[in-house]
Design an enzyme around this catalytic site. Structure first.
Site, PDB file in Angstrom:
ATOM      1  N   LYS A   1       1.955  42.600   8.188  1.00 51.73           N
ATOM      2  CA  LYS A   1       2.346  43.181   9.479  1.00 51.73           C
ATOM      3  C   LYS A   1       1.197  44.028   9.984  1.00 51.73           C
ATOM      4  CE  LYS A   1       6.123  43.048  12.048  1.00 51.73           C
ATOM      5  NZ  LYS A   1       7.162  42.005  12.077  1.00 51.73           N
TER       6      LYS A   1
HETATM    7  P1  NAD Z   1      10.657  43.965  22.216  1.00 52.52           P
HETATM    8  O1  NAD Z   1       9.542  44.926  22.362  1.00 52.52           O
HETATM    9  O2  NAD Z   1      10.603  42.680  22.956  1.00 52.52           O
HETATM   10  O3  NAD Z   1      12.049  44.688  22.572  1.00 52.52           O
HETATM   11  C1  NAD Z   1      12.479  45.857  21.928  1.00 52.52           C
HETATM   12  C2  NAD Z   1      13.763  46.316  22.601  1.00 52.52           C
HETATM   13  O4  NAD Z   1      14.306  47.407  21.849  1.00 52.52           O
HETATM   14  C3  NAD Z   1      13.561  46.831  24.020  1.00 52.52           C
HETATM   15  O5  NAD Z   1      14.650  46.410  24.826  1.00 52.52           O
HETATM   16  C4  NAD Z   1      13.601  48.352  23.842  1.00 52.52           C
HETATM   17  O6  NAD Z   1      13.989  49.045  25.022  1.00 52.52           O
HETATM   18  C5  NAD Z   1      14.622  48.468  22.737  1.00 52.52           C
HETATM   19  N1  NAD Z   1      14.577  49.753  22.031  1.00 52.52           N
HETATM   20  C6  NAD Z   1      13.512  50.368  21.477  1.00 52.52           C
HETATM   21  N2  NAD Z   1      13.878  51.541  20.918  1.00 52.52           N
HETATM   22  C7  NAD Z   1      15.206  51.665  21.120  1.00 52.52           C
HETATM   23  C8  NAD Z   1      16.165  52.648  20.798  1.00 52.52           C
HETATM   24  N3  NAD Z   1      15.830  53.758  20.137  1.00 52.52           N
HETATM   25  N4  NAD Z   1      17.457  52.437  21.178  1.00 52.52           N
HETATM   26  C9  NAD Z   1      17.803  51.327  21.845  1.00 52.52           C
HETATM   27  N5  NAD Z   1      16.948  50.358  22.178  1.00 52.52           N
HETATM   28  C10 NAD Z   1      15.663  50.520  21.827  1.00 52.52           C
HETATM   29  O7  NAD Z   1      10.792  43.687  20.637  1.00 52.52           O
HETATM   30  P2  NAD Z   1      11.388  42.392  19.922  1.00 52.52           P
HETATM   31  O8  NAD Z   1      10.279  41.430  19.704  1.00 52.52           O
HETATM   32  O9  NAD Z   1      12.630  41.957  20.609  1.00 52.52           O
HETATM   33  O10 NAD Z   1      11.753  42.988  18.484  1.00 52.52           O
HETATM   34  C11 NAD Z   1      12.969  43.687  18.223  1.00 52.52           C
HETATM   35  C12 NAD Z   1      13.223  43.703  16.730  1.00 52.52           C
HETATM   36  O11 NAD Z   1      13.242  42.365  16.214  1.00 52.52           O
HETATM   37  C13 NAD Z   1      12.171  44.434  15.893  1.00 52.52           C
HETATM   38  O12 NAD Z   1      12.786  45.013  14.769  1.00 52.52           O
HETATM   39  C14 NAD Z   1      11.243  43.307  15.432  1.00 52.52           C
HETATM   40  O13 NAD Z   1      10.508  43.628  14.271  1.00 52.52           O
HETATM   41  C15 NAD Z   1      12.293  42.230  15.169  1.00 52.52           C
HETATM   42  N6  NAD Z   1      11.765  40.854  15.159  1.00 52.52           N
HETATM   43  C16 NAD Z   1      11.072  40.342  16.210  1.00 52.52           C
HETATM   44  C17 NAD Z   1      10.630  39.025  16.161  1.00 52.52           C
HETATM   45  C18 NAD Z   1       9.939  38.360  17.336  1.00 52.52           C
HETATM   46  O14 NAD Z   1       9.685  37.147  17.254  1.00 52.52           O
HETATM   47  N7  NAD Z   1       9.626  39.050  18.402  1.00 52.52           N
HETATM   48  C19 NAD Z   1      10.873  38.245  15.028  1.00 52.52           C
HETATM   49  C20 NAD Z   1      11.597  38.801  13.969  1.00 52.52           C
HETATM   50  C21 NAD Z   1      12.047  40.098  14.045  1.00 52.52           C
END
Ligand code: NAD
Length: 419
Positions: free
Chosen positions: A106
């Site tokens: 990561k």
């Molecule tokens: P992103 O940046 O696209 O979206 C994050 C979202 O979380 C936003 O809507 C933001 O406003 C919200 N957020 C942040 N802090 C917050 C809080 N304190 N309370 C409420 N909402 C909050 O990120 P993403 O890619 O959707 O990733 C989200 C999660 O999924 C993370 O844990 C990431 O590690 C995991 N993930 C992502 C992927 C991927 O392909 N993008 C794959 C596996 C896991």
């Protein structure tokens, strides 16, 4: 400042519990408690006003036992090394669980991507790439998007890496735009994986997804896509939250409009026009009276202090590490089913693997084929976890960690210890 919940300690804690159930001695899995490499970088970036600002970034390679390291890059102002170490460890476990030939890594940059201009963001992304260049590459460590990063930024990473190589190297990063070697289906793969995990859970419980009331925390790539796809299956998204707050609507929010506003345009939920909906806190959304809760924002959102107020009987973890060990134990006592992160959000890395294979072979598969392969891999992993949990009488999280740990320990045994 020491955090209240250290995510790396939590990852090691669960791994220890899984090892105990499997009766694996610590000497067999001790390498997994220590990341192979941790790189911290500082780099200068020229800002639009001519000033020079220093940025800090990380790349952690947790394990390369099963193949090249793999994991996203987070752009977030509060990210620290312990968080990146935990996220890298979960990637090793996730790749082993779904049985793809990758290790775990990561990366992160300490910045709020919304606080810098588009041109500044490009320079930050390119400088970060140059700083971690000694570690990354198609056969050693392949980045991808995570919180705060997106396909366009993956394109800048590919371009920067390729400039140093002197030729186009699309396999150096996944989650790229389709025009430069990205895979069809990658954009919505994590959300689609969450949908498959939810659907399989309901199937095992003899229930149907259609008509289910759902709450989603996080409306980015994972949460926004999952909400849209779940609504497409007839679910009602009655509560949703992002970093700006929450929204509740008993009749169901318009998931397509929510996706367009929050996910595609990256606007805040507080500015989303939803007639008939009531504004509420993020906590209200996590504790909403729903059938299914999808935490899809950050780690440590469902804590011990909150756990006994969470009403959803079923939880599918879109985010990595959203549930603390304490909350997890409480959910188990309450009889809730929690589909753990390393299974529920594995769709992203599964399709990243397909993207990498297409890049290495200079092929392009159609979206139907990618989605069919994703479905098969997710269902196979879900089934393995479900059967293990039933056989051992343990939680789905422990079962998933056991399946992953067994593969990692077996790999280490076959490879042996150098020298
Ligand atoms: P992103 O940046 O696209 O979206 C994050 C979202 O979380 C936003 O809507 C933001 O406003 C919200 N957020 C942040 N802090 C917050 C809080 N304190 N309370 C409420 N909402 C909050 O990120 P993403 O890619 O959707 O990733 C989200 C999660 O999924 C993370 O844990 C990431 O590690 C995991 N993930 C992502 C992927 C991927 O392909 N993008 C794959 C596996 C896991």
């Amino acid at each position: 400042m020491k955090r209240q919940y250290n995510p790396y300690d939590q990852m090691c804690d669960v791994l220890g519990q899984a090892a105990q159930l499997l009766e694996i001695p610590q000497s067999d899995y001790i390498p997994l408690l220590y990341p192979e490499r941790e790189l911290k970088v500082s780099f200068p970036v020229r800002m639009d006003d001519g000033s020079i600002r220093m940025f800090e970034g990380y790349r952690v390679q947790h394990s390369s036992a099963r193949g090249p390291c793999k994991g996203g890059i987070r752009f977030h102002p509060q990210v620290d090394l312990d968080e990146v170490k935990a996220l890298a460890g979960w990637m090793s476990l996730k790749c082993a669980l779904v049985d793809i030939p990758f290790g775990g890594a990561k990366g992160a940059v300490r910045v709020d991507p919304g606080s810098v201009s588009h041109a500044e963001l490009e320079r930050i992304t390119r400088s970060y790439t140059a700083s971690v260049l000694p570690l990354i590459g198609p056969e050693r460590d392949i980045p991808a998007p995570d919180v705060g990063s997106n396909p366009e930024m993956m394109g800048w990473i590919m371009d920067t890496f390729s400039a140093f190589r002197g030729y186009a190297a699309p396999g150096a990063v996944t989650g790229k735009p389709v025009g430069i070697g990205g895979s069809l289906g990658r954009g919505e793969a994590t959300g689609r994986g969450v949908l498959i995990a939810a659907r399989e859970l309901f199937k095992k419980l003899g229930r149907q997804l259609s008509g289910t009331r759902v709450a989603v925390q996080g409306l980015g790539n994972v949460g926004g896509t999952a909400a849209r796809l779940l609504a497409g299956e007839g679910c009602r998204i009655v509560a949703a939250a992002d970093v700006s707050g929450g929204l509740f609507c008993a009749d169901g929010l318009d998931a397509e409009a929510l996706y367009a506003h929050c996910t595609e345009k990256r606007r805040f939920l507080k500015d989303f026009d939803a007639p008939g909906a009531v504004r509420c806190s993020v906590e209200d959304v996590l504790c909403a009276d729903v059938d299914l809760l999808i935490p899809a924002a950050l780690e440590n959102q469902l804590t011990g202090a909150l756990a006994d107020r969470v009403r959803a009987p079923l939880i599918v973890e879109g985010a990595n590490g959203p549930t603390t060990v304490e909350a997890d134990a409480c959910f188990a006592r309450m009889g809730k089913y929690v589909v753990p992160d390393i299974l529920a959000n594995a769709g992203g890395v599964i399709v990243s693997y397909y993207e990498w294979v297409q890049n290495l072979q200079t092929l392009m598969w159609d979206e139907k084929q990618v989605n069919a392969m994703l479905e098969k891999t997710m269902c196979r992993a879900f089934d393995e976890v479900w059967r293990t949990a039933a056989g051992r009488g343990c939680s789905l999280r422990l079962a998933a960690n056991m399946a992953a740990l067994q593969r990692l320990v077996q790999t280490r045994k076959i490879r042996g210890i150098f020298p």
